[in-house]
Each structure stands twice: as C-alpha cells, then as structure tokens.
Design a protein around this motif. Structure first.
Motif, PDB file in Angstrom:
ATOM      1  N   ASP A 216       0.832  -1.204   0.000  1.00 47.80           N
ATOM      2  CA  ASP A 216       0.000   0.000   0.000  1.00 47.80           C
ATOM      3  C   ASP A 216       0.869   1.258   0.000  1.00 47.80           C
ATOM      4  O   ASP A 216       0.569   2.234  -0.701  1.00 47.80           O
ATOM      5  N   ARG A 220       0.699   4.007  -3.174  1.00 47.62           N
ATOM      6  CA  ARG A 220       0.246   5.382  -2.964  1.00 47.62           C
ATOM      7  C   ARG A 220       1.354   6.405  -3.208  1.00 47.62           C
ATOM      8  O   ARG A 220       1.107   7.486  -3.764  1.00 47.62           O
ATOM      9  N   LYS A 223       2.351   6.705  -7.035  1.00 44.10           N
ATOM     10  CA  LYS A 223       1.445   7.551  -7.801  1.00 44.10           C
ATOM     11  C   LYS A 223       1.937   8.992  -7.825  1.00 44.10           C
ATOM     12  O   LYS A 223       1.788   9.693  -8.828  1.00 44.10           O
ATOM     13  N   ARG A 517      -3.892  -0.677   5.383  1.00 42.57           N
ATOM     14  CA  ARG A 517      -3.547   0.606   4.780  1.00 42.57           C
ATOM     15  C   ARG A 517      -2.406   1.208   5.573  1.00 42.57           C
ATOM     16  O   ARG A 517      -2.384   1.116   6.799  1.00 42.57           O
ATOM     17  N   GLU A 523      -0.380  11.363   2.202  1.00 40.62           N
ATOM     18  CA  GLU A 523      -0.924  11.364   0.847  1.00 40.62           C
ATOM     19  C   GLU A 523      -1.359  12.771   0.435  1.00 40.62           C
ATOM     20  O   GLU A 523      -1.060  13.240  -0.671  1.00 40.62           O
TER      21      GLU A 523
END
Length: 588
Positions: A216, A220, A223, A517, A523
């Motif tokens: 995870d 994230r 990206k 998560r 993020e």
C-alpha cells in the motif's frame, strides 16, 4: 430560550462573559428549565467570577430547596463526587485568571503537588506571556526552502512585523467585565478529522500483513512520482537492452557505499529488485545523505551495457510541491499547538500550565478557539529506565485523572483535539489508536476529540497533520546534523514532508504496526505539520507548509540530563488560522 444541549449552554454563558466547568454545564442541562437555571446562576454569581462552577450551581439549588420553591436545577446523583467536583483541583473557581491554583494530593483525585525546586513561571509586567515570532515565517511564496533557519534564541522577545495585521481584531482591553460579549460561537466553527484509524486496526502481525502494508505504501507514493518520471517495473528494466535510458520507482531495499566512494542503492517494487549506482561525481551526494531505508524513491539513469545495473543521473523524492496552496479561515481565529504535558512526572510544570490556562481566559486570548495536543498527556509508567524514581503519580489511571483536572482549566468552549504519544497508555507501534474506552472516559473533558496518531485535523479550512514524532529520533540519528538535529527539530520534519511519510524506516527505533492501509503515508499535503516528542521548540516553512514542533511542559528530568536533552518547556505556539502567521508565547 430553551437550552436543550450542552453546547447551547456553553454558548449562552460565553455570551454573558462566563466560562464554566463541565460538571456545572451538566447540572444546568439536567435542569427542568435550563434557561431559568442559567439566569439564576448568572444572577447569583460573584461579581469577580469569570467561571461558573458546580458550587455556584448548587448554591442556587440549595437556596431554592430551603425556601420550598421548585428547584431550577436538579443535580444528578453522581454530581457531588468524583474528580470533577468543584471542591477540589484546578477546575475550581479559585483557579481563574489572576489567582493561584491550589493543587491537592493526588489521592484526593486532584492533580499532584508541584515539585518545590521547579522554577516559578514568569510573565511580563502586564501579565501577558513573552511573545516570539521566528524570522523563518517571513515567507515568500514559491521560494525554495525559504526561511529554514528560524530564530534560535527562544528566550528573546521578537516583535511582530509592523505590517502584520494578525492581532488587529483582538480586544486588548484588560478590564473586560463578566457581562461583556464573547465572540466564540460554536455554530460557526468547522472541525473535521481525517485518517483516524481508531477502531480500524486489522493487523495480526502475520508476514502477509506486513507485505500488504508495504504494498500500500508503494502504490500510494509511486502515484506521486509517476508524473515526474517515465518509470518501468524492475522485471521490465532487466529485459531492456544495455545503454537504454530507464527509470524505476521503488522502496529502498538497501543502500551502501562502494570502495571507490560511490553509492549502490537497491530499489524494490512489486515485481522485484534492481540496483542503481550513484557516482560520487554526479552531484547527487547531498541527496544520498538523505536516503533512509524503506522510503519510496524514483531513480532515472542509463543501463550498463549488460543491463545489470542502472547508472543514476537523477534522484527524486515524492516531496511536497513547491507550489502548494494553503487553506485559510475566513475569519480571525486561532489555534494553540501544544504537546508533551507529562502529568504525573515530578517535573511537570504546573505553574507554567496554570499561567497558560489563565491566559486563555483573558480578552487577549479570545481568538484562541482550538487546542491541538500532539501526544504525551501523561508521563506514563515504565517508559525508560528508573522512571519510577521521577514520578509524582505512580498509577497510570491516576495520571490521566490528574490530566483531566488540568484540562478543565482550559475554557469550556474550546474545541480540543488530542492524539496519543509514546508515553501514553496505547500500543507503541504506529499508527497508534486513540485510547481505549476506559481512558477516554477519564479524559472526556469539554467534549474533546481523541483520535489516532497520526491524524489530519481540518480546522476552518486549514489542514493540520498531527503526529507525535517518535520517528524524528531516527531521522536525526540517520541524517547529517545540518539537515536534522534536536536544536532545529523542524528540519527533521522537513525530511518527513519530503519523503511524504511520517515514519519511513522500518525495523529501527520507530515501531510500525502492519495494517491493510499504511496510515503513515502523507498522501494529502497539509498546510501545517504539528509534532512534539523531542521536547524542543522549532518552526519554519517548507514549500509553504508550516512545520511546528511545540516543545513541552516538563522541566529537565534526570534521565534527560543523562542523555544530554535540554528541553524547551512552557511554550505555546499560537497559530492564526486566517493568515497562518504564528506567535510563540512563553509561560515559564
């Protein structure tokens, strides 16, 4: 006017210039006619009172009972006892502004007696604390790490710039009467909590749980980096012809120096691992110094002739965009950022705390409607060697009872958000859930919100990332002193923002719990990053994000002396939510 909720009672009392104890509000809310009860209590309150106490409410009840009239207030059965009783502790009327709080023995469910050799709090001659504002906050949008060197002489008063209007709307009148109007209006406040994992823990400690967490993290953070490099998976890069340009995004699996002084960095993604060689003459040494294990990176370069290694030309961290646009409140309102109270320690600075909470009741502090507390409410038990020799309160539950009493000194209409720290009674592994039900019930003061560590709190449009800060120890230990040190803890915070993760390295000092998560990923870019833990005061801006480490409320312990920690104690950073300007006030 019907007063059908505690919030409306608080609002009505605030409109009349009064604060109130939580138990007093409960008594008023339980009255058959709350409006009449408020009128009676306000009419009977002493002229010099700024806080309505349970004694004030019960005095009205007792007089009406003796006269045979219908009581406007019906106290619950339990109102006469417990740690919230108005007869003891700092929540009593005697602890209002300008008075000296009397602190009783903890066995009477009141806070502990202050250590006699702790220095008294100091304030200015007008009763206001010393104000400081770091030069690091003179920020030019778009500049690169502008103002990374805030003023370090924290014992010097630094005047606010003459063109600042942060305090222009604040009433500075020292003689506010109890009947004057407060502009605290709970109905116009906006507070939301995100990324709170309390009650959401799924990890069992199995190997598969850790795999899921790191997958995870990779997904994230990769990206964020995909828009900057044209990357390929590790297995695809291994099949490319020698001499090809290539880029890979992965978690740092290994980093080591070669005999020639170069660096070999091995990245791992979901398909495998691939090595990259960073040559010492490429000008990347400054970035290599910042690499930590398990963080996410992107490396661009050229494949060797045999395609067995990637010769690096550039290195990218996920990082915060330089063009980050911050949120702002649409009115003048402030938040106090504090951490590391350490109630239960014999070095807890009760006088400084009382000076702080007394100041919160003054007209000058009326804009302060939020209190954000970044962990270590209590000293805890068994946290470090021989800690029991430095405890004023030896039972962890008694420590939280005492902390709750001190928290009652804060104005009752203040919105409070708290996260745990490593001294608190929660698991040490991060993310830390926001306490169990028993401790929550003890700290249920002023309807405080208790959330996980870390968590993001959106306060009137301003996103505040709250993290206690255990990983700062690891960042400071791993990186060069000019990039991360205890004297300038905000620089270590810059590194976490750059890595977009509050605890990137696994298996070291910072314990990480496996979850579905990775709650430790940054993020969404915050507007304010608030930490504690290291007991040092530091602040500055990194790519428009204000990083604040708020110091502590504990004087130096013997253990801290043994490890050469000289804490910055008794400071409260006050943040203007409409401008993101900050003033640091000294209460010790």
């Amino acid at each position: 006017m019907p007063l059908e909720s505690n919030a409306r009672i608080v609002k009505e009392l605030a409109r009349r210039g009064y604060n109130a104890e939580r138990e007093a509000i409960t008594l008023l809310a339980s009255a058959p006619d709350s409006a009449a009860a408020v009128e009676s209590v306000v009419d009977r309150a002493p002229d010099d009172a700024l806080r309505i106490t349970t004694d004030h409410v019960r005095a009205v009840t007792n007089d009406q009972s003796v006269s045979g009239g219908d009581s406007a207030v019906s106290p619950p059965d339990s109102a006469a006892s417990g740690p919230g009783s108005a007869a003891s502790g700092p929540g009593s009327a005697a602890s209002g502004p300008g008075s000296t709080a009397s602190v009783a023995d903890p066995t009477t469910e009141s806070p502990p007696t202050r250590n006699s050799d702790q220095p008294p709090s100091t304030t200015s001659t007008e009763g206001s604390p010393v104000e400081m504002e770091g030069s690091s906050l003179d920020h030019v949008p778009g500049s690169d790490r502008d103002a990374e060197n805030p003023e370090t002489d924290i014992d010097t008063e630094i005047d606010r710039d003459s063109d600042s209007n942060a305090d222009s709307s604040v009433d500075r009148s020292p003689d506010r009467s109890p009947d004057s109007t407060s502009h605290h209006d709970p109905d116009i406040r906006e507070l939301e909590v995100g990324n709170d994992m309390t009650g959401q823990s799924t990890g069992t400690g199995e190997y598969s749980d850790f795999v899921r967490t790191f997958r995870d993290r990779y997904e994230r953070l990769s990206k964020v980096l995909r828009g900057r490099v044209n990357h390929r998976p590790a297995e695809a890069i291994a099949e490319m012809p020698g001499g090809s340009d290539a880029a890979m995004i992965g978690l740092v699996n290994d980093v080591r120096s070669t005999k020639s002084g170069h660096w070999l960095v091995e990245l791992e993604d979901t398909t495998g691992t691939f090595p990259a060689l960073i040559m010492k003459d490429k000008g990347l040494a400054d970035l290599v110094d910042e690499i930590m294990m398990d963080e996410c990176l992107a490396i661009e370069g050229t494949l060797a002739d045999d395609s067995g290694i990637l010769f690096a030309d550039s290195l990218h961290f996920p990082d915060v965009p330089r063009t980050h646009r911050t949120g702002a409140a649409d009115r003048h309102v402030q938040a106090a950022l504090i951490s590391d109270i350490h109630v239960g320690s014999d070095e807890f600075m009760v006088d400084a705390w009382s000076s702080f909470t007394d100041w919160l009741h003054t007209p000058e502090a009326e804009p302060v409607e939020y209190l954000l507390l970044a962990g270590d409410m209590v000293e805890g038990v068994g946290v470090y060697p021989d800690q029991d020799e430095e405890l004023e309160i030896v039972d962890i539950y008694d420590q939280y009872e005492a902390f709750a009493e001190y928290l009652k000194e804060v104005p009752a209409d203040t919105e409070i958000v708290m996260i745990p720290g490593n001294h608190d009674a929660v698991r040490l592994a991060e993310p830390q859930p926001g306490f169990n039900d028993e401790i929550r019930s003890i700290m249920d003061v002023h309807d405080a919100q208790i959330v996980s560590n870390p968590a993001t709190v959106t306060v009137e449009g301003v996103d505040v990332l709250m993290y206690h800060g255990v990983s700062l120890d690891e960042v400071i230990a791993e990186l060069p002193e000019e990039k991360a040190s205890y004297d300038e803890p905000h620089k270590a915070m810059y590194q976490l923002l750059k890595k977009r993760h509050v605890a990137p390295q696994f298996g070291g000092h910072t314990r990480v719990a496996p979850e579905e998560r990775d709650y430790l990923v940054i993020e969404d870019v915050p507007d304010v990053f608030h930490t504690g833990h290291v007991h040092k005061l530091g602040w500055g801006k990194y790519h428009n994000v204000l990083a604040v480490n708020s110091g502590c409320w504990q004087a130096q312990t013997d253990f801290q002396k043994s490890v050469n920690i000289n804490p910055d104690s008794g400071y409260a950073p006050i943040l203007d939510l409409d401008t993101l300007d900050m003033t640091v006030r000294k209460f010790a």
